[in-house]
Design a protein around this motif. Structure first.
Motif, PDB file in Angstrom:
ATOM      1  N   GLN A 142      -7.245  -7.500   7.817  1.00 32.65           N
ATOM      2  CA  GLN A 142      -7.459  -7.565   6.089  1.00 32.65           C
ATOM      3  C   GLN A 142      -7.623  -5.720   5.677  1.00 32.65           C
ATOM      4  O   GLN A 142      -7.438  -5.643   4.777  1.00 32.65           O
ATOM      5  N   VAL A 143      -7.992  -5.235   6.608  1.00 34.74           N
ATOM      6  CA  VAL A 143      -8.467  -4.303   6.818  1.00 34.74           C
ATOM      7  C   VAL A 143      -7.076  -3.050   6.117  1.00 34.74           C
ATOM      8  O   VAL A 143      -6.410  -2.615   5.597  1.00 34.74           O
ATOM      9  N   GLN A 144      -6.532  -3.580   7.393  1.00 34.77           N
ATOM     10  CA  GLN A 144      -4.597  -3.342   7.212  1.00 34.77           C
ATOM     11  C   GLN A 144      -4.519  -4.046   5.849  1.00 34.77           C
ATOM     12  O   GLN A 144      -3.240  -3.160   5.046  1.00 34.77           O
ATOM     13  N   GLU A 145      -3.928  -4.792   5.635  1.00 34.29           N
ATOM     14  CA  GLU A 145      -3.812  -5.737   4.426  1.00 34.29           C
ATOM     15  C   GLU A 145      -4.156  -4.731   3.289  1.00 34.29           C
ATOM     16  O   GLU A 145      -4.103  -4.428   2.245  1.00 34.29           O
ATOM     17  N   GLY A 146      -5.775  -4.090   3.053  1.00 31.57           N
ATOM     18  CA  GLY A 146      -6.437  -3.854   2.401  1.00 31.57           C
ATOM     19  C   GLY A 146      -5.916  -2.184   1.492  1.00 31.57           C
ATOM     20  O   GLY A 146      -5.568  -2.283   0.503  1.00 31.57           O
ATOM     21  N   LEU A 147      -5.739  -1.366   3.394  1.00 36.16           N
ATOM     22  CA  LEU A 147      -5.230  -0.426   3.439  1.00 36.16           C
ATOM     23  C   LEU A 147      -3.453  -0.314   2.373  1.00 36.16           C
ATOM     24  O   LEU A 147      -3.223   0.647   2.158  1.00 36.16           O
ATOM     25  N   SER A 148      -2.556  -1.538   2.378  1.00 36.29           N
ATOM     26  CA  SER A 148      -1.074  -1.118   1.927  1.00 36.29           C
ATOM     27  C   SER A 148      -1.039  -1.357   0.680  1.00 36.29           C
ATOM     28  O   SER A 148       0.142  -1.415   0.096  1.00 36.29           O
ATOM     29  N   ARG A 149      -1.886  -2.092   0.049  1.00 37.30           N
ATOM     30  CA  ARG A 149      -1.757  -2.189  -1.682  1.00 37.30           C
ATOM     31  C   ARG A 149      -1.913  -0.904  -2.062  1.00 37.30           C
ATOM     32  O   ARG A 149      -1.789  -0.187  -1.571  1.00 37.30           O
TER      33      ARG A 149
END
Lengths: 115, 492
Positions: B90-97
């Motif tokens: 989720q953190v990865q997803e959030g940072l890739s936005r």
């Protein structure tokens, strides 16, 4: 286990069991192939219309080596073990009454701590 | 007609590869997709809605609580299990936005290899470490892999709550965000690149002596309950130490709400009632400078398991202390099976317990002000709950314990502890035949940690930093006793 090779291969259940309680992730993928002998760990299901209840009973009798109570409770899985049939919740499929189809993919995931 | 019939047959054959659920239900959100997962009693979600819901929940949790500031260094505690690995995803997803929706903190990962305490072979440990390494490397975040054996080389400062730096808390969240956006304009990609360059691999260096010491420590604990509790404490210390060393001010834990419900009930049973709020709340400020955050506390373990399976979140199975144990092996284990069994028949069990935990607050003086280490438990760093008046259940327990033991020791020793007002006689008689440190150590602990230490055969098996700090505190309190006559009384 060889006795379970279906004479009329109608159903092959690809069954992956993610059972952490067994200390390792055991993937039991049985690919039906008449030519090659089945791998020793593969689970072959008799060719008949089985429901989940029968599948679970079969797993209990054939795959679980030790402590079946960590996987089963009564004739269903233990609470805390999630069952997905083709990546969908089995609660949507009628749970124990679900009739297994050819190529079905049944996954058991333990959500319990430590296993 | 025949043609149509045949076509239909052909179609059915194709469909068989992806069989449709027998009881196809529609998604309750989009009303179109076929439902794949029942989240709550009647809420069925389709695949894409479930994904959206899952991602949104994580961001909503962080957005609602507003504790993580832009550019803050956040350490993600990953155990390899589904919950913490989903958190990482989720953190990865959030940072890739894209920019406006992007998470703005700087993550790092920590994994504590507790295989030494759980009796795993070094090959097994190496294998799981390798698997985790490949997952961590893929994220591009800096990571730390620390073997639990390192507790034997921790400094005593771990046991002292840090003073929370007032600076970052002073500007409001909104100000901080605005400032960040301004600064961001000057920022280039170089920054991001340097963060990746920092990538450090903490090689798991654990000497054989430490390995043996750890084994000795865990074999000296008689019950699985105490072992689990001790493992949890030591793990927290290590994480805290690494966070402080590397300038991380927040630590994210992957506790799901099912996990927290179990933790809440088992902690009550373990006598940790006074620390419930910080043990199960969203943020846990007990360490002062490093705050523990639990962003996964809104997810049930079912959601997490389904998500990680459906969207291929990599996770590693690592057997723990309670793997393959029976239901009644430890309090934690028993509580877990109690809650999950109840949940099967009453689906609101977990959420009810979990909602209760949200309402809990401690009446203790605020954590930030009382930084005096003596008022905190030596092990869990919670405010001591043993400083209560005579008419309490705690004292009643102590008195009955005292009465049921044969008195061997002289009363003068007891009297000294009585005067301190904490745990009179807790050590005095019940452990008189053990080493003197045993009883002294107890006075520095909260009720629950006392129980854990009580289960221990030899206290000297504890890691040196704990023993040293205990001696230091004892010396200090003894000195305080001696000079107490000359001290000005604190106003009451």
């Amino acid at each position: 286990m060889n006795d379970f090779i279906p004479s009329h291969p109608k159903i092959v259940v690809i069954m992956m069991i993610i059972m952490k309680r067994e200390r390792k992730r055991r993937e039991l993928a049985s690919h039906y192939a008449t030519q090659t002998p089945p791998p020793s760990h593969a689970g072959f299901i008799p060719a008949c219309t089985w429901d989940m209840k029968q599948l679970l009973a079969w797993i209990r009798g054939n795959i679980l080596k030790e402590r079946p109570e960590l996987f089963m409770q009564g004739d269903t899985v233990r609470p805390g073990i999630l069952v997905l049939i083709n990546d969908a919740d089995w609660e949507l499929m009628g749970e124990l009454e679900y009739q297994l189809q050819d190529q079905d993919n049944v996954v058991f995931i333990s959500t319990l701590h430590g296993g | 007609m025949c043609q149509v019939e045949e076509d239909y047959n052909g179609l059915e054959c194709k469909q068989e590869k992806i069989p449709v659920p027998t009881l196809s239900r529609k998604c309750m959100k989009c009303k179109e997709g076929t439902a794949v997962l029942i989240i709550r009693v009647s809420d069925a979600f389709c695949r894409s809605c479930f994904k959206e819901y899952f991602i949104h929940k994580f961001r909503a949790m962080l957005g609602k609580n507003r504790v993580i500031f832009p550019q803050e260094k956040v350490l993600l505690a990953v155990s390899g299990g589904a919950a913490s690995c989903s958190m990482l995803a989720q953190v990865q997803e959030g940072l890739s936005r894209d920019a406006p929706k992007r998470l703005r903190f700087m993550p790092g990962i920590i994994y504590i290899d507790d295989g030494g305490a759980c009796g795993r072979s070094s090959e097994e440990r190496q294998r799981s470490v390798d698997q985790l390494k490949s997952i961590f490397t893929e994220t591009g975040f800096p990571y730390f892999i620390v073997p639990l054996e390192q507790v034997f080389s921790l400094p005593t400062s771990v046991l002292v709550p840090g003073t929370s730096d007032p600076d970052p808390s002073n500007p409001s969240y909104k100000q901080a965000v605005d400032q960040y956006i301004k600064e961001k304009q000057n920022l280039t990609e170089e920054e991001a690149a340097s963060a990746v360059a920092q990538l450090r691999i903490e090689e798991s260096v654990c000497s054989p002596e430490h390995k043996l010491a750890l084994e000795r420590l865990f074999s000296s604990l008689n019950t699985l309950t105490a072992k689990e509790d001790m493992l949890h404490t030591l793990r927290q210390h290590l994480i805290l130490h690494v966070a402080r060393e590397n300038g991380y001010s927040k630590v994210m834990m992957g506790d799901s709400c099912s996990r927290l419900a179990v933790k809440l009930l088992s902690n009550i049973a373990l006598g940790r009632g006074a620390a419930l709020a910080s043990d199960t709340g969203f943020s846990d400020p007990r360490y002062g400078d490093v705050v523990i955050v639990r962003p996964m506390r809104d997810y049930s373990s079912k959601e997490i398991a389904a998500y990680s399976r459906m969207f291929h979140v990599p996770s590693v199975f690592i057997s723990g202390l309670d793997t393959k144990t029976h239901d009644k092996a430890s309090i934690q284990r028993l509580t877990e099976s109690f809650v999950t069994n109840l949940q099967a028949d009453f689906p609101s069990t977990v959420s009810t317990i979990y909602r209760t935990s949200e309402k809990l607050h401690t009446v203790m003086p605020s954590q930030g002000q009382t930084t005096e280490p003596a008022s905190k438990c030596l092990l869990c760093l919670c405010a001591l709950d043993t400083n209560v008046d005579k008419a309490s259940a705690f004292h009643a327990t102590l008195v009955s314990e005292q009465l049921s033991q044969i008195k061997l020791q002289d009363t003068s020793h007891d009297a000294r502890h009585c005067a301190e007002g904490q745990g009179c006689g807790s050590g005095g008689c019940c452990s008189s035949n053990r080493s003197p440190e045993h009883q002294d150590l107890k006075t520095l602990l909260c009720y629950s940690c006392r129980l854990t230490v009580k289960d221990m055969g030899a206290v000297d098996a504890l890691p040196p930093y704990i023993i040293t700090e205990a001696e230091k505190r004892q010396k200090r309190s003894r000195m305080k006793m001696e000079i107490s006559e000359f001290l000005l009384e604190d106003e009451d």
